[in-house]
Write an enzyme that holds these catalytic residues in place. Structure first.
Site, PDB file in Angstrom:
ATOM      1  N   HIS A 185      21.718  28.690  34.131  1.00 60.56           N
ATOM      2  CA  HIS A 185      22.291  29.953  34.354  1.00 60.56           C
ATOM      3  C   HIS A 185      21.372  31.073  34.316  1.00 60.56           C
ATOM      4  CE1 HIS A 185      26.518  28.633  32.638  1.00 60.56           C
ATOM      5  NE2 HIS A 185      26.297  27.891  33.759  1.00 60.56           N
ATOM      6  N   ASP A 192      22.448  23.043  37.151  1.00 53.34           N
ATOM      7  CA  ASP A 192      22.525  24.768  37.149  1.00 53.34           C
ATOM      8  C   ASP A 192      21.985  25.300  36.043  1.00 53.34           C
ATOM      9  OD1 ASP A 192      23.755  26.910  37.105  1.00 53.34           O
ATOM     10  OD2 ASP A 192      25.815  26.331  37.600  1.00 53.34           O
ATOM     11  N   HIS A 206      29.921  30.212  12.444  1.00 52.96           N
ATOM     12  CA  HIS A 206      30.053  30.748  11.174  1.00 52.96           C
ATOM     13  C   HIS A 206      29.320  30.026  10.036  1.00 52.96           C
ATOM     14  CE1 HIS A 206      32.187  32.761   7.823  1.00 52.96           C
ATOM     15  NE2 HIS A 206      32.051  31.595   7.045  1.00 52.96           N
ATOM     16  N   MET A 218      26.125  16.471  29.434  1.00 53.55           N
ATOM     17  CA  MET A 218      24.939  16.803  30.196  1.00 53.55           C
ATOM     18  C   MET A 218      25.056  18.408  30.488  1.00 53.55           C
ATOM     19  SD  MET A 218      24.227  14.798  33.609  1.00 53.55           S
ATOM     20  CE  MET A 218      22.418  14.776  34.386  1.00 53.55           C
ATOM     21  N   HIS A 229      23.454  23.235  32.940  1.00 57.79           N
ATOM     22  CA  HIS A 229      24.345  21.903  33.017  1.00 57.79           C
ATOM     23  C   HIS A 229      24.165  21.229  34.494  1.00 57.79           C
ATOM     24  CE1 HIS A 229      27.506  23.718  35.362  1.00 57.79           C
ATOM     25  NE2 HIS A 229      27.143  25.038  34.714  1.00 57.79           N
ATOM     26  N   CYS A 230      24.702  20.131  34.434  1.00 55.00           N
ATOM     27  CA  CYS A 230      24.522  19.182  35.568  1.00 55.00           C
ATOM     28  C   CYS A 230      25.880  19.738  36.181  1.00 55.00           C
ATOM     29  CB  CYS A 230      24.853  17.709  35.155  1.00 55.00           C
ATOM     30  SG  CYS A 230      24.811  16.668  36.691  1.00 55.00           S
ATOM     31  N   HIS A 288      22.901  13.328  40.209  1.00 54.32           N
ATOM     32  CA  HIS A 288      23.055  14.442  39.435  1.00 54.32           C
ATOM     33  C   HIS A 288      22.231  15.426  39.755  1.00 54.32           C
ATOM     34  CE1 HIS A 288      24.429  11.637  35.751  1.00 54.32           C
ATOM     35  NE2 HIS A 288      23.685  10.772  36.424  1.00 54.32           N
ATOM     36  N   GLU A 316      30.270  38.250  10.016  1.00 50.02           N
ATOM     37  CA  GLU A 316      30.669  36.933   9.240  1.00 50.02           C
ATOM     38  C   GLU A 316      30.832  35.716  10.239  1.00 50.02           C
ATOM     39  OE1 GLU A 316      34.576  37.202   8.107  1.00 50.02           O
ATOM     40  OE2 GLU A 316      35.035  38.930   9.482  1.00 50.02           O
ATOM     41  N   THR A 317      31.413  36.003  11.541  1.00 51.71           N
ATOM     42  CA  THR A 317      31.568  34.936  12.556  1.00 51.71           C
ATOM     43  C   THR A 317      31.195  35.701  14.018  1.00 51.71           C
ATOM     44  OG1 THR A 317      33.185  34.144  11.200  1.00 51.71           O
ATOM     45  CG2 THR A 317      33.251  33.631  13.616  1.00 51.71           C
ATOM     46  N   HIS A 353      30.921  15.651  34.130  1.00 51.33           N
ATOM     47  CA  HIS A 353      29.199  15.584  33.565  1.00 51.33           C
ATOM     48  C   HIS A 353      28.962  16.148  32.635  1.00 51.33           C
ATOM     49  CE1 HIS A 353      26.924  13.342  37.184  1.00 51.33           C
ATOM     50  NE2 HIS A 353      28.492  13.140  37.142  1.00 51.33           N
ATOM     51  N   HIS A 394      34.069  28.033  13.505  1.00 50.66           N
ATOM     52  CA  HIS A 394      35.184  28.479  12.517  1.00 50.66           C
ATOM     53  C   HIS A 394      36.748  28.390  13.131  1.00 50.66           C
ATOM     54  CE1 HIS A 394      37.026  30.472   8.804  1.00 50.66           C
ATOM     55  NE2 HIS A 394      35.876  30.158   8.281  1.00 50.66           N
TER      56      HIS A 394
END
Lengths: 229, 384
Positions: free
Chosen positions: B142, B140, B298, B193, B177-178, B137, B322-323, B188, B349
């Site tokens: 971001h 990363d 939403h 993950m 994330h892996c 494993h 709204e969304t 993964h 939604h």
């Protein structure tokens, strides 16, 4: 004891059902329950929910048009994945063969059959009447997992099994009281009963597996037969 | 490069996993060498930038949907925030029907725990891959800069650990994330993950017009898409070990059609007894992370008062939505003040995903009903 009786029933259904004359094997597993609030009326109630084996017979006879998926060798498991319309067809088929008039219980009868209603004594989540729409949130619990063989959950003192299982049972009661008496065929949704009561559209075979805007859906949908003595 | 066709036919096992991931590394020899020297490299950098003099604090990880204890406005200068992730490959049940997944997890939860720091802080992660696991494993971030988000410096085999330090130079909410290489990257990620980091501005959140924004509560919604293989009868398959589903799962993944889309790892994980809670008047920050797939949160019955849709707190938040849209591979944040009691559904939604695949959470809000905002004037009755 209950299990062996259930196994006997399955054998009777699987081997003995010829479709000729009256078949009372459904009735042999019924328990008389006296309904106090209906002046001592006696209702015969199936010990178990209708099984896959029985449904398969209906399907093979052409009475039931829909055969839900079920694992191999699962005859002694409640049939699930059947909607209200499917169930009505099963009832037509069964009543053509039984000497007894078979039907679904009303929700009032279902409550009377179940002496220890779970969840209904839990305090309401909201007491303000303007929040009645959200009042019972969190009381909807459903045992998880696939349907289990008949008799896997508890039985009432009278011997009615699996009322607290993970199969919710269709009742004949429309979600809106009074609606069914005026125009039964127009009722769009019926009450299904299990550890809580759920309003389920008559078309639904598999209750939402994801989520509802409110509450938790029932795990599986099946049904139980009753008859008036 | 791995040949996808041939990967479909491998009988998965520990040996194949190690081989597959090693072969899949981009320029594996060079990166492996860098990883080998990683610790020394970090120490050298520390000496030249005086990082050694910064105060160190340990951040205790908590399971989602909660956030670790943190300040909204930093009361000190930059610091090194030490966190530890223990990787755990574990069988989890992801719906009420007992469907199973061998989840690949940071700290045993899907999503992994949230890290919260301020811009200018340093995150120093100890990543442990216990020998009880079967796979290689890494991680990363971001939010970080360089070396594939740290992925190239954190590859740990079972029984190994690595330490990565990165500086939080971008403010906002970010996915981690892996990403162990090639097909193992999506594999993964779709086994759970992934998680999120929140990098707050040092002076806290603001509306982009000079007004500070505070939250009374914060919840972290990790949305997970699962691709569970089915048997010939359509039932979800179960496996004895992590990774055993590899070739079956790749076939499902290739359809781009998830079998489950859930919040907090399982259908219903944030409903009922474990529903989110708030009171009327609470300003609640919702952080929504999706490492793999687009989604559109939403709040049924409410709104997004302030929304950092793409996750950057350096951007002016959108208001009154709204969304809102969370791009796959990103996190976003939304701040909402609850004005009415009752039950709210917080959903993806795409309602098919919300209702049929599981992407629904509930918020139970206590307080006084406001007739001005809403009132049932006439209860349903026959049409006159």
């Amino acid at each position: 004891m209950i299990r062996s009786a259930a196994a006997f029933l399955v054998m009777a259904l699987a081997l003995g059902w010829t479709g000729r004359g009256h078949d009372d094997s459904l009735g042999t597993q019924m328990v008389p329950i006296t309904l106090k609030d209906r002046g001592g009326h006696t209702l015969l109630v199936s010990r178990y929910e209708v099984t896959v084996a029985s449904w398969r017979q209906c399907y093979q006879d052409g009475g039931c048009g829909h055969m839900p998926e079920s694992p191999a060798g699962s005859g002694n498991v409640p049939v699930t994945g059947v909607n209200y319309i499917d169930v009505a067809k099963y009832l037509d088929w069964a009543n053509a063969r039984s000497s007894r008039a078979l039907r679904l219980p009303t929700i009032a009868e279902w409550r009377a059959i179940n002496p220890a209603p779970l969840g209904r004594e839990t305090p309401l989540r909201f007491t303000d009447p303007r929040l009645a729409w959200a009042a019972t949130y969190g009381q909807e619990k459903s045992p998880t997992g696939p349907p289990r063989p008949s008799g896997s959950f508890s039985a009432t003192p009278s011997g009615i099994a699996d009322l607290d299982g993970n199969v919710w049972e269709w009742t004949s009661s429309c979600f809106k009281p009074g609606f069914e008496s005026e125009a039964e065929n127009r009722c769009p949704a019926f009450v299904a009963a299990g550890e809580h009561e759920a309003v389920v559209s008559l078309f639904v075979r598999d209750p939402a597996s994801g989520g509802c805007a409110l509450g938790t859906p029932p795990t599986h949908l099946g049904f139980r037969l009753v008859s008036d003595l | 490069m791995i040949n996808l066709k041939s990967m479909n036919n491998v009988v998965p096992g520990r040996r194949n996993f190690l081989k597959a991931t090693a072969a899949a590394t981009f320029g594996s020899a060079g990166l492996a060498a860098m990883a080998g020297n990683g610790t020394q490299g970090i120490q050298a950098a520390a000496a030249t930038t005086d990082i050694a003099s910064l105060p160190r604090v340990k951040q205790v990880m908590v399971a989602p949907p909660f956030l670790p204890k943190h300040e909204q406005v930093a009361t000190t200068g930059p610091k090194i925030v030490e966190v530890t992730f223990v990787i755990e490959e574990k069988k989890m049940v992801l719906d009420s029907e007992g469907t199973e997944v061998w989840a690949l997890t940071f700290n045993g939860s899907v999503p992994g725990p949230m890290i919260v720091v301020h811009e200018g802080d340093y995150v120093e992660l100890t990543l442990k891959n216990p020998a009880t696991n079967l796979m290689e494993h890494n991680i990363d971030f971001h939010a970080s800069t360089g070396a594939l988000g740290g992925g190239a410096l954190t590859k740990v085999l079972p029984g190994e650990q690595a330490v990565l330090r990165w500086k939080a130079v971008k403010q906002g909410v970010f996915v981690y994330h892996c990403a162990p290489g090639d097909i193992m990257i999506p594999y993964h990620v779709v086994h759970g993950m992934n998680g999120a980091v929140m990098v707050l501005p040092r002076d806290g959140l603001n509306d982009g017009k000079g007004n500070p924004l505070k939250y009374d509560l914060a919840y972290y919604i990790g949305e997970q898409d699962y691709y569970i293989p089915r048997d010939e009868k359509g039932a979800f398959k179960k496996y004895e070990t992590a990774g055993e589903n590899l070739s079956d799962c790749l076939d499902v993944m290739r359809t781009l059609t998830p079998t489950h889309v859930v919040f907090n790892g399982a259908v219903g994980a944030l409903t009922g007894d474990t529903a989110l809670k708030a009171k009327v008047g609470d300003n609640v920050l919702f952080i929504h992370a999706q490492a793999n797939r687009d989604t559109r949160p939403h709040l049924i019955g409410g709104h997004g008062d302030y929304v950092w849709e793409a996750g950057s707190f350096a951007d002016v938040p959108q208001t009154g939505l709204e969304t809102w849209f969370i791009r796959g591979g990103s996190a976003g944040a939304m701040l909402y003040k609850f004005r009415q009691p009752g039950i709210y559904a917080y959903v993806n939604h795409n309602l098919i995903e919300a209702v049929m695949l599981g992407a629904t959470a509930h918020v139970v809000v206590d307080g006084e009903w406001n007739d001005d905002l809403m009132m049932q004037v006439v209860k349903p009755e026959p049409i006159t």
